[in-house]
Write a protein that holds these residues in place. Structure first.
Motif, PDB file in Angstrom:
ATOM      1  N   VAL A   1       0.850  -1.177   0.000  1.00 29.57           N
ATOM      2  CA  VAL A   1       0.000   0.000   0.000  1.00 29.57           C
ATOM      3  C   VAL A   1       0.893   1.237   0.000  1.00 29.57           C
ATOM      4  CG1 VAL A   1      -1.938  -1.142   1.165  1.00 29.57           C
ATOM      5  CG2 VAL A   1      -0.166  -0.026   2.514  1.00 29.57           C
TER       6      VAL A   1
ATOM      7  N   PHE B   1      -8.898   7.046  -9.965  1.00 31.46           N
ATOM      8  CA  PHE B   1      -7.992   6.009  -9.483  1.00 31.46           C
ATOM      9  C   PHE B   1      -7.292   6.458  -8.204  1.00 31.46           C
ATOM     10  CE2 PHE B   1      -4.268   3.191  -9.686  1.00 31.46           C
ATOM     11  CZ  PHE B   1      -4.899   1.985  -9.949  1.00 31.46           C
TER      12      PHE B   1
ATOM     13  N   GLY C   1      -8.908   4.941  -4.330  1.00 28.15           N
ATOM     14  CA  GLY C   1      -8.078   4.024  -3.558  1.00 28.15           C
ATOM     15  C   GLY C   1      -7.793   4.484  -2.148  1.00 28.15           C
TER      16      GLY C   1
ATOM     17  N   LEU D   1      -7.531 -10.186  -5.470  1.00 27.45           N
ATOM     18  CA  LEU D   1      -7.668  -9.756  -6.852  1.00 27.45           C
ATOM     19  C   LEU D   1      -8.038 -10.964  -7.707  1.00 27.45           C
ATOM     20  CD1 LEU D   1      -7.396  -7.517  -8.978  1.00 27.45           C
ATOM     21  CD2 LEU D   1      -4.979  -8.139  -9.217  1.00 27.45           C
TER      22      LEU D   1
ATOM     23  N   ARG E   1      -3.968 -11.342  -2.005  1.00 29.93           N
ATOM     24  CA  ARG E   1      -2.881 -10.412  -2.335  1.00 29.93           C
ATOM     25  C   ARG E   1      -2.213  -9.814  -1.105  1.00 29.93           C
ATOM     26  NH1 ARG E   1      -0.949 -11.356  -6.898  1.00 29.93           N
ATOM     27  NH2 ARG E   1      -0.055  -9.249  -6.917  1.00 29.93           N
TER      28      ARG E   1
ATOM     29  N   TRP F   1      -3.399   4.553   0.706  1.00 20.60           N
ATOM     30  CA  TRP F   1      -3.935   4.321  -0.632  1.00 20.60           C
ATOM     31  C   TRP F   1      -3.766   2.843  -0.989  1.00 20.60           C
ATOM     32  CZ3 TRP F   1      -2.139   2.514  -5.335  1.00 20.60           C
ATOM     33  CH2 TRP F   1      -2.982   2.736  -6.439  1.00 20.60           C
TER      34      TRP F   1
ATOM     35  N   ASN G   1      -4.885  -0.120  -3.934  1.00 28.11           N
ATOM     36  CA  ASN G   1      -5.318  -0.296  -5.312  1.00 28.11           C
ATOM     37  C   ASN G   1      -6.833  -0.498  -5.360  1.00 28.11           C
ATOM     38  OD1 ASN G   1      -5.713  -0.954  -7.987  1.00 28.11           O
ATOM     39  ND2 ASN G   1      -4.124  -2.529  -8.045  1.00 28.11           N
TER      40      ASN G   1
END
Length: 372
Positions: free
Chosen positions: A92, A152, A156, A170, A175, A185, A187
């Motif tokens: 992250v 984006f 996030g 994912l 993950r 933040w 993904n």
């Protein structure tokens, strides 16, 4: 079965001038062993090369050689979980990166609007003269890139709390886990599952159990536990809280629980320790750490509660009667002894029995009226 052979140095036997018969032990399923080698007097015998034993087939039976299969390991009693499914930290970024991406996306939209000449007159007066190219393919592409960057970046942003963790996945693949706190933040394409990793206390509903005699009970337990491995707790089972509840119920079916005051001293602690060991062993493979499982309340099952209540009352009544009878006998004995020792009465055996009977009836009647 025996043949006449001459010992050689290779066989380890003594070399003499005369031939010595060497008897052999033969078997269809073993190798040939010279008998004289078993009873040698040589203090330092030479090593005898041995051939590996082979289980041969029996002659004349047509039986094929038997092959020994390697013993298969017995599966353990514990739950088997994917060994690769272990908690690991996820990648992250600080929250400032998402905020910066969002600001850059908004700035890109503003610059594209100025480039296309779509700004309001008041805003356009404070900026240099716009080219006024209009909305073309390049402007639409710039708009799409700026909006995507802004979404984006802002999409996030996540807030981590103390005692909470995020399990990220994912397309069905694990993950990593995020245990950080504050703004960060992540993904936005990753699927997030929130898991509570704080120390938790769970008071169960009345669950079926039994005592040492097999009498059905309803027991309420207090479980102290927490999530140790978030990956296994979230992905190894469908619902780890339901799994914990079922493990506690299964442990109660195997461990006898005594009623308060009805069992031996320390039986409650013994039952609690046994429940803790069983539940901890069953829940450890799925990432749960159980510290204690203690029964806090036990009662008879509804179908036998009335019968056990009557039995308890009868036992108390019998205990009370035994206490009253003991007190009456002690009082009669003391009275007769005092009368005899002080010489107030001279009684033979018959008169003594009559006096004891009368005093017993009188004392029992008095006890029955005034109570114990």
């Amino acid at each position: 079965m025996s043949t006449t052979t001459s010992p050689t140095p290779e066989s380890g036997g003594p070399v003499e001038g005369t031939a010595r018969p060497g008897r052999l032990i033969r078997n269809e399923a073993t190798t040939e062993i010279p008998v004289h080698l078993l009873f040698r007097d040589d203090p330092q015998p030479a090593p005898v090369p041995l051939r590996p034993a082979v289980v041969a087939r029996r002659q004349g039976t047509g039986e094929q050689p038997r092959l020994r299969r390697p013993a298969q390991p017995r599966p353990g009693s514990a739950v088997e979980v994917d060994p690769d499914l272990v908690e690991r930290p996820a990648r992250v970024l600080p929250g400032a990166a998402g905020v910066l991406a969002g600001v850059c996306g908004a700035a890109g939209c503003l610059v594209t609007s100025w480039w296309a000449g779509l700004l309001p007159p008041l805003a356009a007066a404070a900026l240099p003269t716009a080219p006024g190219a209009g909305l073309g393919a390049a402007q639409w592409a710039a708009y799409a890139g700026a909006v995507a960057l802004g979404l984006f970046g802002l999409g996030g942003l996540a807030r981590g709390r103390t005692g909470r963790a995020w399990v990220l996945g994912l397309f069905g693949r694990y993950r990593g886990t995020v245990r950080r706190t504050g703004l960060m933040w992540v993904n936005p394409l990753l699927l997030r599952r929130r898991v509570d990793v704080r120390l938790r206390h769970w008071r169960s509903e009345p669950m079926p159990a039994a005592d040492r005699n097999g009498v059905p009970l309803r027991v309420v337990t207090l479980v102290v536990w927490r999530v140790r491995d978030t990956a296994r707790a979230a992905l190894a089972v469908e619902d780890h809280e339901t799994y914990l509840r079922q493990c506690v119920e299964a442990a109660l079916a195997r461990v006898p629980v005594e009623m308060p005051g009805g069992g031996a001293r320390g039986s409650a602690e013994t039952a609690g320790d046994a429940l803790t060991r069983l539940v901890a062993a069953d829940t450890a493979p799925v990432g749960l750490e159980v510290f204690s499982v203690r029964p806090v309340r036990a009662e008879y099952a509804p179908e036998i509660a009335a019968a056990m209540h009557r039995r308890r009352i009868a036992a108390l009544d019998a205990e009370r009667r035994a206490h009253v009878l003991t007190s009456v006998v002690d009082s009669v004995e003391d009275t007769v002894t005092r009368l005899t020792m002080r010489g107030l009465v001279a009684l033979d055996d018959y008169e003594r029995k009559v006096l004891v009977r009368d005093l017993t009836v009188a004392f029992c009647a008095g006890r029955g009226e005034t109570g114990p």
